[in-house]
Design a protein around this motif. Structure first.
Motif, PDB file in Angstrom:
ATOM      1  N   ASN A 151       0.707  -1.246   0.094  1.00 10.14           N
ATOM      2  CA  ASN A 151      -0.092  -0.101  -0.200  1.00 10.14           C
ATOM      3  C   ASN A 151       0.838   1.224  -0.080  1.00 10.14           C
ATOM      4  OD1 ASN A 151      -1.506   2.225   1.778  1.00 10.14           O
ATOM      5  ND2 ASN A 151      -3.121   1.146   0.680  1.00 10.14           N
ATOM      6  N   GLU A 179       2.059   2.232  -3.417  1.00  6.11           N
ATOM      7  CA  GLU A 179       1.288   2.394  -4.697  1.00  6.11           C
ATOM      8  C   GLU A 179       0.744   4.011  -4.797  1.00  6.11           C
ATOM      9  OE1 GLU A 179      -2.176  -0.186  -3.317  1.00  6.11           O
ATOM     10  OE2 GLU A 179      -1.043  -1.802  -3.710  1.00  6.11           O
ATOM     11  N   HIS A 183      -0.490   6.281  -2.712  1.00  7.90           N
ATOM     12  CA  HIS A 183      -1.782   6.876  -1.992  1.00  7.90           C
ATOM     13  C   HIS A 183      -1.187   8.152  -1.289  1.00  7.90           C
ATOM     14  CE1 HIS A 183      -3.927   3.392  -3.071  1.00  7.90           C
ATOM     15  NE2 HIS A 183      -2.961   2.680  -2.520  1.00  7.90           N
ATOM     16  N   SER A 184      -1.899   8.975  -1.195  1.00  9.48           N
ATOM     17  CA  SER A 184      -2.142  10.170  -0.222  1.00  9.48           C
ATOM     18  C   SER A 184      -1.921   9.921   1.207  1.00  9.48           C
ATOM     19  CB  SER A 184      -3.225  10.999  -0.438  1.00  9.48           C
ATOM     20  OG  SER A 184      -4.311  10.461   0.443  1.00  9.48           O
ATOM     21  N   GLU A 240      -5.341   8.500   2.491  1.00 12.29           N
ATOM     22  CA  GLU A 240      -5.547   7.037   1.971  1.00 12.29           C
ATOM     23  C   GLU A 240      -4.611   5.848   3.089  1.00 12.29           C
ATOM     24  OE1 GLU A 240      -6.804   7.826  -2.455  1.00 12.29           O
ATOM     25  OE2 GLU A 240      -4.804   7.927  -2.016  1.00 12.29           O
ATOM     26  N   LYS A 241      -3.648   6.462   3.253  1.00 11.51           N
ATOM     27  CA  LYS A 241      -2.445   5.555   3.785  1.00 11.51           C
ATOM     28  C   LYS A 241      -3.063   5.353   5.449  1.00 11.51           C
ATOM     29  CE  LYS A 241       1.451   6.504   1.005  1.00 11.51           C
ATOM     30  NZ  LYS A 241       2.814   7.013   1.088  1.00 11.51           N
ATOM     31  N   HIS A 295      -6.073   3.072   5.347  1.00 11.20           N
ATOM     32  CA  HIS A 295      -5.459   1.707   5.229  1.00 11.20           C
ATOM     33  C   HIS A 295      -4.870   1.186   6.602  1.00 11.20           C
ATOM     34  CE1 HIS A 295      -4.279  -1.826   3.094  1.00 11.20           C
ATOM     35  NE2 HIS A 295      -3.260  -1.957   3.575  1.00 11.20           N
TER      36      HIS A 295
END
Length: 197
Positions: A76, A79, A81-82, A85-86, A89
């Motif tokens: 993750n 990938e 992500h902002s 978003e992390k 997750h």
């Protein structure tokens, strides 16, 4: 990998999976090899051949679970992500992990298994801390995390938070919506009382 190795891996994965299912609902001391054997539809001898003992099997379930979680987290992270978003997750991973391995169970397993305790310490030092530091640095570089907050400050705050996680879970269980309570605590941890994102 030849056919025999593939079959052996499938059997081993099935045993690990069934044992994890049992650990979600039963104290590890109450789990018997006979029960695992029945659930996994393999002989007890097969389990002993693959794992050697119940304790080694339980350890491998724990290690396998957290290795997969860390690999998932690393994937993750890579990938693009902002930070938001992390963090989302991380929240999902944390909720899953504590559903499967409540802190009391983790403490019990670590107290009873020195090898597992060494594994967790190494995982924390070698993989978890570097990933956390990377998130902090990326957050600072993007302006989401203040440059005035040092990595040492954040790591200390995380440690304080994790030391109280069992008490937080107890409060969550007493709340109207456990998942919402935990998500709110993690959001507050990352974004403070203002909820600024």
């Amino acid at each position: 990998m030849n056919g025999f190795e593939k079959r052996a891996n499938r059997i081993k994965e099935k045993i690990l999976h069934k044992t994890l299912e049992m650990m979600r609902t039963t104290d590890p001391k109450g789990i018997r090899i006979a029960d695992i054997s029945k659930a996994a539809e393999v002989s007890q001898v097969t389990i002993y051949n693959y794992f050697g003992s119940k304790e080694a099997l339980l350890r491998e379930v724990f290690v396998d679970y957290f290795d997969k979680a860390v690999r998932d987290f690393e994937d993750n992270m890579n990938e693009g992500h902002s930070l938001k978003e992390k963090v989302a997750h991380i929240i999902d991973l944390e909720k899953s992990a504590y559903r499967d391995f409540p802190p009391g169970l983790i403490k019990q397993m670590l107290a009873e298994d020195a090898e597992l305790a060494r594994y967790i310490e190494a995982m924390y030092r070698e993989r978890t801390i570097p990933l956390t530091v990377r998130i902090i640095r990326e957050g600072q570089a993007s302006g989401v995390i203040s440059e005035d907050v040092s990595i040492e400050n954040v790591l200390a705050f995380i440690q304080i938070y994790m030391n109280q996680y069992e008490a937080l879970l107890d409060m969550a269980d007493k709340s109207a919506d456990r998942d919402k309570f935990l998500e709110g605590m993690v959001q507050m941890f990352f974004y403070g009382l203002s909820g600024k994102r």
